[in-house]
Design an enzyme around this catalytic site. Structure first.
Site, PDB file in Angstrom:
ATOM      1  N   GLU A  47      17.351   9.847 -18.923  1.00 27.46           N
ATOM      2  CA  GLU A  47      17.035  10.953 -19.879  1.00 27.46           C
ATOM      3  C   GLU A  47      16.249  11.859 -19.119  1.00 27.46           C
ATOM      4  OE1 GLU A  47      16.381   9.414 -24.260  1.00 27.46           O
ATOM      5  OE2 GLU A  47      14.621   9.257 -23.079  1.00 27.46           O
ATOM      6  N   CYS A  48      16.538  13.281 -18.827  1.00 25.54           N
ATOM      7  CA  CYS A  48      15.930  14.398 -18.381  1.00 25.54           C
ATOM      8  C   CYS A  48      15.487  13.895 -16.951  1.00 25.54           C
ATOM      9  CB  CYS A  48      14.850  14.971 -19.032  1.00 25.54           C
ATOM     10  SG  CYS A  48      14.358  16.664 -18.725  1.00 25.54           S
ATOM     11  N   GLY A  49      14.366  13.816 -16.606  1.00 28.46           N
ATOM     12  CA  GLY A  49      13.990  13.420 -15.125  1.00 28.46           C
ATOM     13  C   GLY A  49      14.890  12.093 -14.770  1.00 28.46           C
TER      14      GLY A  49
END
Length: 439
Positions: free
Chosen positions: A316-318
């Site tokens: 997720e994201c990072g």
């Protein structure tokens, strides 16, 4: 568990400091407080947890649904729950602090900046209380906590100006020690820049904590959802990245994972070996601050091998950034990442997306079955340049995703999204339940 909401008149009014001072006052009075945060934020809750050593509950009706939000509240522990609001009380409509207070039937204590006012502070509070009726929101504004207020005549003037149905719950004095440094994405994390406990105890002395406790009440309970597959947690293992680069994890996600599996933490920044596991989860955080360690540590290379072997990987994201080909910082430094997903990530000077989002699955993946919807939140400063073979798992119903229309880059049994999901969203159920060969 009874509780109340500390809501602000706007962003930047000092809600986080007021919340930390209130948590301190409760502890100093012998209570065991349970912190919580309205909305999807990761950073403010990190300060709550750093102070009282209890994970802060994420309360968001968009992320979790009304019943999921109530279940999240009731999974908390302690004597009394302090919910820090998001932005101003009424900002955000369906996801506002007011919506959270209404959904949980908790009283609202308004945090008002009193630095340059007395009677006007009371007028502001009265306006906020009456505005609820104007827009048809069923909440009780019980009173105020005056932020940046001096004692003596200043505090007396505020208290005396309040109408009888608005209680003065005390004040937070102006103190230079009660300032948290910030950067992109918001404040520094609680583990990096927590406030001085002595300064918070000084601020706590001017809060009428017993009156706050008397005001608190308990939300309606809701039936729990039993989702265990029948296998014992020991039958499945999930490796979860947890360090300063991967620190954006909702407690509800860890609870969901632990309900079905043994959670095995590891640190890519430290170069840890990836635990032997049935699935790997890379949450969001700050990989851009740890590019060199991630490039040279060897952990991302190991994740790439596991991904190629078909082990389900959810980033997720990072986590999406770490699974990409490369990551370039705003200083122009480029670092090799895991190379699982066909994208090159570059950090930008301003945020690229900030909103609650909704996704519709295009096909079966580790995050959803085809046609299923997922709700979450996106907030990032990076942008992705995609390879010609990029394949997406989701169409965007609301939000920007990776390219404005899609989210969830996929390769093997790996998916990387800009969307952050709550444990009540359903996003982690398939990761746990379906063997990689069936995805």
């Amino acid at each position: 568990m009874e509780g109340f909401v500390l809501a602000g008149t706007s962003s930047g009014v000092g809600k986080t400091v007021a919340t930390l001072a209130t948590l301190t006052a409760l502890e100093d009075a012998g209570y065991q407080p349970q912190p919580a945060k309205a909305g999807p934020d990761f950073i403010d809750p990190s300060h709550h947890e750093a102070l009282v050593d209890t994970p802060s509950r994420t309360l968001d009706p968009w992320l979790a649904g009304e019943d999921g939000m109530r279940r999240t509240y009731w999974r908390g522990t302690g004597d009394i729950c302090v919910v820090e609001g998001v932005m101003g009380l009424y900002d955000g409509t369906k996801t506002s602090t007011a919506a959270v207070a209404e959904g949980l039937d908790l009283p609202v204590v308004l945090v008002v900046d009193a630095k340059a006012g007395m009677e006007s502070v009371a007028a502001t509070a009265l306006g906020f209380a009456q505005y609820a009726d104007r827009i048809g929101v069923d909440i009780e504004v019980a009173g105020i906590l005056a932020q940046r207020a001096h004692g003596g005549r200043h505090a007396d003037g505020i208290r005396d100006a309040l109408p009888e149905d608005l209680t003065y719950f005390g004040r937070i004095p102006p103190m230079s020690d009660l300032e948290i440094p910030d950067r992109h994405l918001g404040l520094h994390m609680g583990s990096e820049a927590g406030l001085d406990r002595d300064a918070l105890s000084t601020a706590a002395e001017t809060i009428d904590i017993e009156r706050l406790v008397e005001t608190a009440r308990a939300p309606p309970e809701v039936a729990t959802t039993e989702r265990n597959t029948g296998d014992s947690p020991a039958d499945r293992r999930v490796a979860v990245a947890q360090d300063s680069a991967f620190c954006f994890i909702y407690p509800s996600v860890l609870e969901r994972l632990r309900s079905e599996a043994s959670v095995e933490p590891f640190s890519p920044v430290a170069g840890d070996s990836v635990p032997d596991a049935d699935a790997i989860y890379l949450p969001g955080g700050y990989p851009e601050l740890h590019g060199e360690s991630l490039e040279t540590g060897g952990t991302l290379d190991e994740i790439a091998v596991r991904a190629a072997d078909g082990v389900p990987v959810y980033g997720e994201c990072g986590g999406l950034m770490a699974l990409s080909e490369s990551l370039t910082t705003t200083d122009g430094d480029t670092y090799e990442m895991a190379g699982v997903l066909p994208a090159d990530i570059e950090m930008q000077d301003r945020y690229q997306a900030l909103d609650h989002v909704e996704l519709e699955a295009r096909a079966d993946t580790v995050a959803a079955t085809s046609g299923a919807h997922r709700r979450g939140h996106e907030f990032h400063y990076s942008a992705a340049t995609l390879g010609s073979d990029a394949s997406f798992a989701f169409d965007m119903v609301r939000g920007d995703g990776i390219d404005g229309e899609h989210d969830g880059l996929t390769e093997y049994s790996t998916i990387g999204t800009y969307c952050h999901c709550h444990g009540e969203s359903g996003a982690f159920d398939r990761l746990l339940a379906v063997p990689s060969k069936d995805i």
